[in-house]
Design a protein around this motif. Structure first.
Motif, PDB file in Angstrom:
ATOM      1  N   TRP A  24       0.546  -1.296  -0.405  1.00 54.81           N
ATOM      2  CA  TRP A  24       0.483   0.071   0.041  1.00 54.81           C
ATOM      3  C   TRP A  24       0.782   1.360  -0.114  1.00 54.81           C
ATOM      4  O   TRP A  24       0.000   2.425  -0.342  1.00 54.81           O
ATOM      5  N   THR A  25       2.186   0.856   0.664  1.00 50.80           N
ATOM      6  CA  THR A  25       2.969   2.663   0.432  1.00 50.80           C
ATOM      7  C   THR A  25       2.520   3.129  -0.705  1.00 50.80           C
ATOM      8  O   THR A  25       2.876   4.321  -0.308  1.00 50.80           O
ATOM      9  N   LEU A  26       3.640   2.745  -1.791  1.00 48.92           N
ATOM     10  CA  LEU A  26       3.618   3.476  -3.225  1.00 48.92           C
ATOM     11  C   LEU A  26       2.584   3.877  -3.633  1.00 48.92           C
ATOM     12  O   LEU A  26       1.884   4.152  -4.612  1.00 48.92           O
ATOM     13  N   LEU A  27       0.706   3.198  -3.106  1.00 48.00           N
ATOM     14  CA  LEU A  27       0.076   3.845  -3.557  1.00 48.00           C
ATOM     15  C   LEU A  27      -0.847   4.572  -3.128  1.00 48.00           C
ATOM     16  O   LEU A  27      -1.366   5.476  -3.441  1.00 48.00           O
ATOM     17  N   ILE A  28      -0.439   4.339  -1.633  1.00 44.64           N
ATOM     18  CA  ILE A  28      -0.608   5.985  -0.823  1.00 44.64           C
ATOM     19  C   ILE A  28      -0.154   7.001  -1.856  1.00 44.64           C
ATOM     20  O   ILE A  28      -0.926   8.792  -1.963  1.00 44.64           O
ATOM     21  N   VAL A  29       1.437   6.657  -1.825  1.00 49.11           N
ATOM     22  CA  VAL A  29       2.495   8.326  -2.576  1.00 49.11           C
ATOM     23  C   VAL A  29       0.932   8.314  -4.059  1.00 49.11           C
ATOM     24  O   VAL A  29       1.087   9.351  -4.514  1.00 49.11           O
ATOM     25  N   ASP A  45     -10.470   5.793  -2.078  1.00 44.46           N
ATOM     26  CA  ASP A  45     -10.284   5.369  -3.197  1.00 44.46           C
ATOM     27  C   ASP A  45      -8.467   4.797  -3.438  1.00 44.46           C
ATOM     28  O   ASP A  45      -8.329   4.610  -4.348  1.00 44.46           O
ATOM     29  N   LEU A  46      -8.590   3.452  -1.978  1.00 43.31           N
ATOM     30  CA  LEU A  46      -7.722   2.788  -2.207  1.00 43.31           C
ATOM     31  C   LEU A  46      -8.392   1.458  -0.947  1.00 43.31           C
ATOM     32  O   LEU A  46      -8.208   0.554  -0.452  1.00 43.31           O
ATOM     33  N   PRO A  47      -9.868   1.323  -2.364  1.00 42.11           N
ATOM     34  CA  PRO A  47     -10.527  -0.240  -1.760  1.00 42.11           C
ATOM     35  C   PRO A  47      -9.212  -1.306  -1.367  1.00 42.11           C
ATOM     36  O   PRO A  47      -8.121  -2.159  -2.673  1.00 42.11           O
ATOM     37  N   GLY A  48      -9.777  -1.965  -0.789  1.00 40.97           N
ATOM     38  CA  GLY A  48      -9.238  -2.854   0.331  1.00 40.97           C
ATOM     39  C   GLY A  48      -8.137  -3.163   1.131  1.00 40.97           C
ATOM     40  O   GLY A  48      -7.809  -4.164   1.601  1.00 40.97           O
ATOM     41  N   VAL A  49      -7.838  -1.778   0.835  1.00 41.08           N
ATOM     42  CA  VAL A  49      -6.967  -1.175   2.803  1.00 41.08           C
ATOM     43  C   VAL A  49      -7.534  -1.163   4.018  1.00 41.08           C
ATOM     44  O   VAL A  49      -8.792  -0.875   3.166  1.00 41.08           O
ATOM     45  N   SER A  50      -7.444  -1.226   5.157  1.00 40.84           N
ATOM     46  CA  SER A  50      -8.055  -1.600   5.848  1.00 40.84           C
ATOM     47  C   SER A  50      -8.023  -0.165   6.473  1.00 40.84           C
ATOM     48  O   SER A  50      -6.933   0.087   6.932  1.00 40.84           O
ATOM     49  N   THR A  51      -8.600   0.498   7.908  1.00 39.74           N
ATOM     50  CA  THR A  51      -8.961   1.419   8.279  1.00 39.74           C
ATOM     51  C   THR A  51      -6.750   1.173   9.338  1.00 39.74           C
ATOM     52  O   THR A  51      -6.462   1.902   8.893  1.00 39.74           O
ATOM     53  N   ASP A  52      -6.997   0.157   9.866  1.00 42.39           N
ATOM     54  CA  ASP A  52      -5.834  -0.225  10.467  1.00 42.39           C
ATOM     55  C   ASP A  52      -4.456   0.579   9.426  1.00 42.39           C
ATOM     56  O   ASP A  52      -3.862   1.025  10.026  1.00 42.39           O
ATOM     57  N   VAL A  53      -4.573  -0.370   9.008  1.00 50.28           N
ATOM     58  CA  VAL A  53      -3.112  -1.098   7.449  1.00 50.28           C
ATOM     59  C   VAL A  53      -2.521   0.790   7.496  1.00 50.28           C
ATOM     60  O   VAL A  53      -1.380   1.064   6.942  1.00 50.28           O
ATOM     61  N   LEU A  54      -4.021   1.137   7.112  1.00 46.42           N
ATOM     62  CA  LEU A  54      -3.762   2.692   6.114  1.00 46.42           C
ATOM     63  C   LEU A  54      -3.107   3.939   6.997  1.00 46.42           C
ATOM     64  O   LEU A  54      -2.549   4.022   7.050  1.00 46.42           O
ATOM     65  N   ALA A  55      -3.669   3.561   8.694  1.00 43.92           N
ATOM     66  CA  ALA A  55      -3.674   4.717   9.519  1.00 43.92           C
ATOM     67  C   ALA A  55      -2.166   4.243   9.967  1.00 43.92           C
ATOM     68  O   ALA A  55      -1.352   5.010  10.522  1.00 43.92           O
ATOM     69  N   SER A  56      -1.779   2.723   9.851  1.00 41.18           N
ATOM     70  CA  SER A  56      -0.064   2.437  10.001  1.00 41.18           C
ATOM     71  C   SER A  56       0.854   2.740   8.917  1.00 41.18           C
ATOM     72  O   SER A  56       1.804   3.038   9.171  1.00 41.18           O
ATOM     73  N   ARG A  57       0.361   2.651   8.231  1.00 38.94           N
ATOM     74  CA  ARG A  57       1.153   2.882   6.950  1.00 38.94           C
ATOM     75  C   ARG A  57       1.435   4.612   6.842  1.00 38.94           C
ATOM     76  O   ARG A  57       2.999   5.787   6.447  1.00 38.94           O
TER      77      ARG A  57
END
Length: 208
Positions: A24-29, A45-57
């Motif tokens: 997910w890191t490069l897709l966040i960029v 806009d990042l379908p499939g990422v969990s809220t916990d993982v997104l917050a952590s990244r």
């Protein structure tokens, strides 16, 4: 905050992957290259990422100097995330990765999510020069800043001002360009892409 995981290898590729190798890191960029985004916008806009993982990244990326977080003034009063100059340097990495992965696209699968602005990076690879290009697809409208030395690379919605060129095409044509099967100039010549505008970019595309 726990220490960052590392490959512990004295190699620049390994060090780079220490920072951006997590899922997910490069897709966040990719998303933040469009400009400041709220957490809810990123999650949408990042379908499939969990809220916990997104917050952590996002925390990891802020710690590593790839992103910053700031609070918007009232009445917005929300936090937004932005890519830093260091994070922006990943644009050519994403471009190269996208070019390398073109052959993996094939036909769109029924389970594939799609957002109009995800076509921004392949279209940027297909355009030369400088200026603002507005693109209309069946999935929506977005704009590109071709040759932008700094600031957002693309954005959702119409261009904020007068666009140097406006492109209208169907999904199949845009997918062909994204897969590297169709040159943008050939699509314009064949009438599969309509180009309007009086800017240099529009004239170049019509004359190619």
């Amino acid at each position: 905050m726990p220490p960052r995981r590392s490959y512990d290898q004295y190699c620049s590729a390994a060090r780079a992957l220490d920072l951006v190798g997590d899922r997910w890191t490069l897709l966040i960029v990719r998303e933040l290259l469009a400009g400041p985004r709220r957490y809810t916008d990123l999650h949408a806009d990042l379908p499939g990422v969990s809220t916990d993982v997104l917050a952590s990244r996002l925390k990891d990326m802020e710690r590593d100097g790839l992103t910053t977080r700031r609070r918007l003034p009232p009445p917005g009063a929300a936090y937004v995330y932005e890519v830093t100059a260091r994070g922006r340097e990943l644009l050519p990495v994403l471009q190269a990765l996208g070019s390398w992965g073109e052959r993996e696209l094939a036909e769109r699968r029924p389970t594939d999510a799609v957002r109009a602005h995800w076509f921004a990076l392949p279209l940027l690879r297909a355009l030369d020069g400088e200026g603002v290009v507005e693109v209309s697809l069946e999935e929506g409208v977005f704009h590109l800043r071709v040759g932008a030395p700094e600031g957002p690379v693309y954005g959702d919605g119409p261009a904020p001002g007068e666009a140097d060129a406006r492109l209208t095409m169907d999904a199949r044509t845009c997918e062909g360009v994204a897969r590297g099967e169709l040159r943008l100039s050939d699509a314009v010549r064949d009438g599969r892409v309509t180009v309007t505008g009086d800017g240099t970019l529009a004239k170049t595309l019509r004359e190619a």
